[in-house]
Scaffold this active site. Sequence first.
Site, short mmCIF file in Angstrom:
data_model
loop_
_atom_site.label_atom_id
_atom_site.label_comp_id
_atom_site.label_asym_id
_atom_site.label_seq_id
_atom_site.Cartn_x
_atom_site.Cartn_y
_atom_site.Cartn_z
N LYS A 1 -5.07 -2.46 7.79
CA LYS A 1 -4.05 -3.49 7.65
C LYS A 1 -4.63 -4.71 6.93
CE LYS A 1 0.01 -5.32 8.37
NZ LYS A 1 1.21 -4.79 7.67
N SER B 1 -0.06 -4.76 -23.70
CA SER B 1 -0.05 -4.17 -22.37
C SER B 1 1.37 -3.86 -21.90
CB SER B 1 -0.81 -5.07 -21.40
OG SER B 1 -1.46 -4.30 -20.42
#
Length: 293
Positions: free
Chosen positions: A209, A157
Amino acid sequence: MHLFPHLSQRILNTPLALHPQKAEVAVAALAERLGIARVVRADGSSIVAFDDDEEWSRPAREPQRGYDLVSGIAVIQVEGMLVQKTGTLRPYSGMTGYDGIRANYLTALADKQARAIVLDLNSGGGEVSGCFDLVDTIHATRGDKPVWAICGDHAYSAAYALASACDRVTVPRTGGTGSVGVITMLVDYSRAIAEAGLAVHFVHYGDRKALEGRQAYQGVKKDLLARLQADVDAMGDLFVETIARNRSLSVASVRAQQADHYLGAAGVAAGLADSVMAPDEAFAALLAQLGDA
């Protein structure tokens, strides 16, 4: 109970370019350490608390050279979980920072004693943040000096992203390459909180938020999962396109791997590595290329 915040914020609710098995190990380690906290003071010293009665402090490690010069080759260690910043030049506490790798790499490029550079890789990957900028830096300086990625064991990865930017990638017979993909883990605590008879209330400005945090405590909805999937897809596309560029492969062929990982010669066949070599054999081959044979 301490919550081990430093590790949890690097693992949960953030995109990772990490081999799935390594992700499982990281999450298991976090679970075992619930109740342990590590706090870093402004002066660099740290406090490690194992329970309410036992804690001690220790100073930050003394500054040291960031890489080893072996026969004129700068050997940069890349081990463990890869994170954006550790403030150290070498692997520390199971992590290697992209900041340290970058500093070592650029220093080695300018080091007149260093005729070549080796990334000594043994990592399952890590954070997406900071990875591709460093990959681009390595790729952009190809040709300045020979740069080899020598896998001591595996480079998966994010670690493979770094390897792919090098001139040559070697992997041992039992080592691995690949896992070109992105994963993120979102933990839903809502059922456990309800069973405990608790409720969590957020007071916020802006509908979006702290959306991930709010839904993690109040119940994850499909629209959030779809949004996170879109973000992961965008990062995955960037990953695939970067590997295709670095290794001169087609985007379609890298995408078709579906983030699979390959052992030894299979990685060479997939175009992810150049040769199967034990680390000492690979180092000798680099020396021979430099004219030391």
